[in-house]
Design an enzyme around this catalytic site. Sequence first.
Site, mmCIF file in Angstrom:
data_model
loop_
_atom_site.group_PDB
_atom_site.id
_atom_site.type_symbol
_atom_site.label_atom_id
_atom_site.label_comp_id
_atom_site.label_asym_id
_atom_site.label_seq_id
_atom_site.Cartn_x
_atom_site.Cartn_y
_atom_site.Cartn_z
ATOM 1 N N GLU A 445 0.827 -1.225 0.000
ATOM 2 C CA GLU A 445 0.000 0.000 0.000
ATOM 3 C C GLU A 445 0.851 1.260 0.000
ATOM 4 O OE1 GLU A 445 -2.783 0.308 -0.862
ATOM 5 O OE2 GLU A 445 -3.090 -1.851 -0.825
HETATM 6 C C1 LIG Z 1 2.771 -9.776 0.172
HETATM 7 C C2 LIG Z 1 2.527 -8.641 -0.745
HETATM 8 C C3 LIG Z 1 1.227 -8.301 -1.095
HETATM 9 C C4 LIG Z 1 0.981 -7.267 -1.994
HETATM 10 N N1 LIG Z 1 -0.303 -7.005 -2.394
HETATM 11 C C5 LIG Z 1 -0.499 -6.170 -3.448
HETATM 12 C C6 LIG Z 1 -1.787 -6.033 -4.058
HETATM 13 O O1 LIG Z 1 -2.764 -6.642 -3.620
HETATM 14 N N2 LIG Z 1 -1.906 -5.255 -5.159
HETATM 15 C C7 LIG Z 1 -0.846 -4.573 -5.692
HETATM 16 O O2 LIG Z 1 -1.023 -3.904 -6.687
HETATM 17 N N3 LIG Z 1 0.374 -4.652 -5.116
HETATM 18 C C8 LIG Z 1 0.568 -5.431 -4.023
HETATM 19 N N4 LIG Z 1 1.816 -5.536 -3.462
HETATM 20 C C9 LIG Z 1 2.900 -4.720 -3.989
HETATM 21 C C10 LIG Z 1 3.324 -3.617 -3.040
HETATM 22 O O3 LIG Z 1 2.337 -2.621 -2.972
HETATM 23 C C11 LIG Z 1 4.686 -3.106 -3.539
HETATM 24 O O4 LIG Z 1 5.631 -4.119 -3.234
HETATM 25 C C12 LIG Z 1 5.084 -1.796 -2.918
HETATM 26 O O5 LIG Z 1 4.234 -0.759 -3.348
HETATM 27 C C13 LIG Z 1 6.532 -1.419 -3.251
HETATM 28 O O6 LIG Z 1 6.812 -1.595 -4.607
HETATM 29 P P1 LIG Z 1 8.080 -2.457 -5.046
HETATM 30 O O7 LIG Z 1 8.055 -3.725 -4.291
HETATM 31 O O8 LIG Z 1 8.121 -2.524 -6.505
HETATM 32 O O9 LIG Z 1 9.321 -1.640 -4.506
HETATM 33 P P2 LIG Z 1 10.027 -0.420 -5.283
HETATM 34 O O10 LIG Z 1 9.009 0.523 -5.777
HETATM 35 O O11 LIG Z 1 10.997 -0.968 -6.260
HETATM 36 O O12 LIG Z 1 10.814 0.284 -4.097
HETATM 37 C C14 LIG Z 1 12.041 -0.248 -3.562
HETATM 38 C C15 LIG Z 1 12.516 0.658 -2.439
HETATM 39 O O13 LIG Z 1 12.770 1.974 -2.959
HETATM 40 C C16 LIG Z 1 12.073 2.922 -2.185
HETATM 41 N N5 LIG Z 1 11.667 4.043 -3.057
HETATM 42 C C17 LIG Z 1 11.069 3.994 -4.266
HETATM 43 N N6 LIG Z 1 10.822 5.230 -4.710
HETATM 44 C C18 LIG Z 1 11.245 6.085 -3.776
HETATM 45 C C19 LIG Z 1 11.265 7.505 -3.626
HETATM 46 N N7 LIG Z 1 10.740 8.295 -4.553
HETATM 47 N N8 LIG Z 1 11.796 8.031 -2.514
HETATM 48 C C20 LIG Z 1 12.312 7.242 -1.547
HETATM 49 N N9 LIG Z 1 12.315 5.891 -1.613
HETATM 50 C C21 LIG Z 1 11.791 5.331 -2.711
HETATM 51 C C22 LIG Z 1 10.874 2.199 -1.622
HETATM 52 O O14 LIG Z 1 10.378 2.843 -0.480
HETATM 53 C C23 LIG Z 1 11.485 0.829 -1.333
HETATM 54 O O15 LIG Z 1 12.117 0.851 -0.082
HETATM 55 C C24 LIG Z 1 2.072 -6.533 -2.522
HETATM 56 C C25 LIG Z 1 3.377 -6.850 -2.136
HETATM 57 C C26 LIG Z 1 3.613 -7.896 -1.291
HETATM 58 C C27 LIG Z 1 5.031 -8.244 -0.959
#
Ligand SMILES: Cc1cc2nc3c(=O)[nH]c(=O)nc-3n(C[C@H](O)[C@H](O)[C@H](O)COP(=O)(O)OP(=O)(O)OC[C@H]3O[C@@H](n4cnc5c(N)ncnc54)[C@H](O)[C@@H]3O)c2cc1C
Length: 598
Positions: A445
Amino acid sequence: MPRYQPPLRDLHFVLHELLQVTDVLRQLPAHADIDTDTLNAILEEGGKFASEVLFPLNRTGDEQGCALDTATHEVKTPQGFKSAYEAYVAGGWPALACDPQYGGQGLPIVVNQCIYEMLNSANQAWTMYPGLSHGAYECLHAHGTEQQKALYLPKLTSGEWTGTMCLTEPHCGTDLGLLRTKAEPVADMPGTYRLSGQKIFISAGEHDLVPNIVHLVLARLPDAPAGSKGISLFVVPKFNVQPNGELGSRNAIHCAALEHKMGIHGNATCQMVLDGALGTLVGEPHKGLAAMFVMMNAARLGVGNQSLGLTEVAYQNAVAYARERQQMRSLSGVKSPQTPADPIIVHPDVRKMLLTARAYAEGARAVAVWCALLIDQELSSSDQTQRQECADLVAVLTPVIKAFFTDNAWEATSHCLQVLGGHGYVREWGMEQHVRDSRINMIYEGTNTIQSLDLLGRKVLSDGGKRLRRFGAMVQELIDQEGVDPQMQEFINPLADLGDKVTKLSTELGFKAMSNADEVGAAAVDYLRVIGHLVFAYFWARMARVALDQASSGDPFYAAKLHTARFYFAKLLPETATLIRRARAGAAPLMAMEESWF
Ligand SMILES: Cc1cc2nc3c(=O)[nH]c(=O)nc-3n(C[C@H](O)[C@H](O)[C@H](O)COP(=O)(O)OP(=O)(O)OC[C@H]3O[C@@H](n4cnc5c(N)ncnc54)[C@H](O)[C@@H]3O)c2cc1C
């Protein structure tokens, strides 16, 4: 044996003694006939369902996890999940806070808040299935066409179907502007599109609890501008729905794989493939992100609530263990001469860990119920000014509830594990599951970093602090009211001091941001924690007031409340001094490091 006792006494305290929710709700035309007995009876029944039906499935759900049949793409949930879900639907629970026009019971959001806290304590993984459905319901209720509402809302309301949110793709999580899933108009079916692409990490994307799953999917239309201004929202059912509401053909969306993950094993985290799946547009073209925010905001508050639930259940089990486990003698002299050692609850540091969890759980409960009450007022007040004021407060509170509660739960569940020593680390006592389950709440989220950027950048600096000042005015009112009472000084003085510091810090960060936007990114996480403490300090001061007023009753509940307030102000709030210093230290210590030096 792990245990869970619904915290009804504390819920009653927050609802009726702290916030007088019945009086507030009765001012709203939609809830004019609400009464305290009905509210309490619903909570009691909800608590029974959570503790008697869901809690026994928490451990087995964790151990069994979900299983994908790669031939059929069907997912089996852990044993007992389906029958628990059927009982949940039969009990009418999904419909509690839904619109009567679609079969809902029209009860206030406050009721859902309290019920969901208990469901989350009992079994977060299971609770995500109905939780996401409610978010999908809210999104379609706000942005769906009349036809979409007629087709989907009654089934989401009854719980016969569940919902999902499909945002994330392999190359884009935080930055949804990068998403690639395509939506092509179907020539002879106006308003209908074929969607193709891949979504990952989709919670409850496929499962065996219901016959149909309603996916809300973000995708790009052929003429979409690049970035986040070119994203549209679609409703894509697992089975196409015929105009008469009956299920039609299987749609071209399926689960290709399940993620193996750290916690919430009972919830299916799915890789979803859309291969020309039929969907209809929700809201306006290219405005999908704004529409999806209805679901995302609901989900962010829901994630905070998950962490409140986990903090509570971890606390209850840690206290029970600390009363029984005997190790060493108390530093200040033997406390239990009849046993070979004292129970560990006599040791100061064990108490610190228990009280940290307790103060975070009870503080979060007060804030979460208040926020739910604000949403009820925002939705149902006949006074437009009040609606706007409530909306402003909810906007500020949403990132705080999501990030502050979830960071606190990670700390609190870890403390509770520590209370059990090595027995916390092994599976038998169930504590390590709470720690594992709580970790995801800081990530999905929108990560907690993203929440902090939302708070500082979009909610505070963008309007010159106007929305935050609404909360500041409430703090000031409490200071004016209570500052003269000597019994309240220990709470009011640090609250007033923090209020002043927040004003100065916000102004300073606003100025710094004008010359360098990285200053916002460098300060935001610490800033959000400071605001979280400001909100908690305000509510702990108010809770202390109620407890002081009841001191003569001799009820230990109030004595414990007052002591927990004192603990919060003495041991947790002082963290803000470090946080403010860190927030003020600026971007240079982070950004002056050349990338190649890492
Ligand atoms: C168990 C689980 C359930 C989930 N359920 C859903 C779901 O139902 N629907 C759905 O759509 N998604 C879902 N997700 C996805 C989840 O919302 C994303 O994993 C999350 O939003 C982060 O995206 P990412 O994993 O691609 O990390 P990334 O976006 O690649 O981020 C990696 C790191 O970089 C940091 N970062 C990125 N941009 C910035 C910035 N501008 N400034 C500072 N830091 C930054 C982030 O905070 C993070 O620490 C789920 C994930 C998991 C693991």
